[in-house]
Design an enzyme around this catalytic site. Sequence first.
Site, PDB file in Angstrom:
ATOM      1  N   ARG A   1       0.845  -1.196   0.000  1.00  0.00           N
ATOM      2  CA  ARG A   1       0.000   0.000   0.000  1.00  0.00           C
ATOM      3  C   ARG A   1       0.885   1.252   0.000  1.00  0.00           C
ATOM      4  O   ARG A   1       1.764   1.401   0.856  1.00  0.00           O
ATOM      5  CB  ARG A   1      -0.877  -0.008   1.253  1.00  0.00           C
ATOM      6  CG  ARG A   1      -1.856   1.152   1.293  1.00  0.00           C
ATOM      7  CD  ARG A   1      -2.532   1.192   2.627  1.00  0.00           C
ATOM      8  NE  ARG A   1      -3.621   0.244   2.666  1.00  0.00           N
ATOM      9  CZ  ARG A   1      -4.861   0.584   3.001  1.00  0.00           C
ATOM     10  NH1 ARG A   1      -5.134   1.825   3.335  1.00  0.00           N
ATOM     11  NH2 ARG A   1      -5.808  -0.306   3.040  1.00  0.00           N
TER      12      ARG A   1
ATOM     13  N   THR B   1      -0.925   7.620  -1.473  1.00  0.00           N
ATOM     14  CA  THR B   1      -2.193   7.476  -2.220  1.00  0.00           C
ATOM     15  C   THR B   1      -3.127   6.454  -1.578  1.00  0.00           C
ATOM     16  O   THR B   1      -4.317   6.420  -1.891  1.00  0.00           O
ATOM     17  CB  THR B   1      -1.913   7.007  -3.662  1.00  0.00           C
ATOM     18  OG1 THR B   1      -1.336   5.689  -3.593  1.00  0.00           O
ATOM     19  CG2 THR B   1      -0.968   7.942  -4.383  1.00  0.00           C
TER      20      THR B   1
ATOM     21  N   ASP C   1      -5.468 -11.966  10.004  1.00  0.00           N
ATOM     22  CA  ASP C   1      -4.507 -11.651   8.930  1.00  0.00           C
ATOM     23  C   ASP C   1      -3.967 -12.962   8.350  1.00  0.00           C
ATOM     24  O   ASP C   1      -3.257 -13.712   9.037  1.00  0.00           O
ATOM     25  CB  ASP C   1      -3.370 -10.800   9.494  1.00  0.00           C
ATOM     26  CG  ASP C   1      -2.440 -10.319   8.386  1.00  0.00           C
ATOM     27  OD1 ASP C   1      -2.335  -9.104   8.190  1.00  0.00           O
ATOM     28  OD2 ASP C   1      -1.819 -11.173   7.706  1.00  0.00           O
TER      29      ASP C   1
ATOM     30  N   ASP D   1      -0.059 -13.359   8.327  1.00  0.00           N
ATOM     31  CA  ASP D   1       0.490 -13.583   9.674  1.00  0.00           C
ATOM     32  C   ASP D   1       0.187 -14.989  10.162  1.00  0.00           C
ATOM     33  O   ASP D   1       1.045 -15.660  10.750  1.00  0.00           O
ATOM     34  CB  ASP D   1      -0.089 -12.561  10.661  1.00  0.00           C
ATOM     35  CG  ASP D   1       0.589 -11.203  10.540  1.00  0.00           C
ATOM     36  OD1 ASP D   1       1.654 -11.134   9.894  1.00  0.00           O
ATOM     37  OD2 ASP D   1       0.041 -10.230  11.080  1.00  0.00           O
TER      38      ASP D   1
HETATM   39  N1  URA Z   1      -6.282  -9.364   4.637  1.00  0.00           N
HETATM   40  C1  URA Z   1      -6.259 -10.309   5.595  1.00  0.00           C
HETATM   41  O1  URA Z   1      -5.266 -11.029   5.737  1.00  0.00           O
HETATM   42  N2  URA Z   1      -7.345 -10.447   6.373  1.00  0.00           N
HETATM   43  C2  URA Z   1      -8.444  -9.696   6.248  1.00  0.00           C
HETATM   44  O2  URA Z   1      -9.410  -9.878   6.994  1.00  0.00           O
HETATM   45  C3  URA Z   1      -8.459  -8.713   5.235  1.00  0.00           C
HETATM   46  C4  URA Z   1      -7.361  -8.569   4.443  1.00  0.00           C
END
Ligand code: URA
Length: 211
Positions: free
Chosen positions: A106, A110, A202, A205
């Site tokens: 990201r 922007t 995530d 992760d």
């Molecule tokens: N990316 C992720 O790993 N989990 C989410 O809930 C949204 C985006």
Amino acid sequence: MSKSKVVICEHPLIQHKLTFIRNQETNTKDFRELVDEVATLMAYEITRDLPLDTISVRTPVAETEAKVISGRMVGLVPILRAGLGMVEGILKLIPSAKVGHIGLARDHETLLPREYYINLPTDAHERLLIVIDPMLATGGSAIAAISSLKQRSCEQIKLMCLIAAPEGVRAVQEAHPDVDIYIAALDERLNEKGYIIPGLGDAGDRMFGTN
Ligand code: URA
């Protein structure tokens, strides 16, 4: 152009394994193995419409006509890094697929996805490309990855995700109405931090044991 197809892979094995993937108590090793297994099962669904040719084959008792997958080759394009976790599972069913990679981050100014890495097979434009990202949240990364492939003359593209938010599905359908989307679950919504609710947290992760 009419909207693309959204296929929710509702096979009981996929749904069962997805529940354990979602569970926060599932450890990294089991999470990885389950994602790998679900990717294999989803590969079965996403390849359902691959074209077939008819060839002759001699069995021990007779000559017969039988089906083989025709020339159209497949390429996998995981979005780094979480997409990597689904690659091996798909390769179990399509071992001859080539694998490209797209890295997106990201941009802090922007807030849009910025491509920092792309490496594709030289014949990517001749292949059916499966873009892989476990979580379809806002759709920003998937849209950027697909746009990047189209800029390189790739036309046959499908998107494979584990879990999608309705917002992400809508965004991809608007930006790329020619790209069918394969998911294991369509969840409720995004929260204010961009996480899918209920989701699985995530994905990167949990897959790599970072946080
Ligand atoms: N990316 C992720 O790993 N989990 C989410 O809930 C949204 C985006």
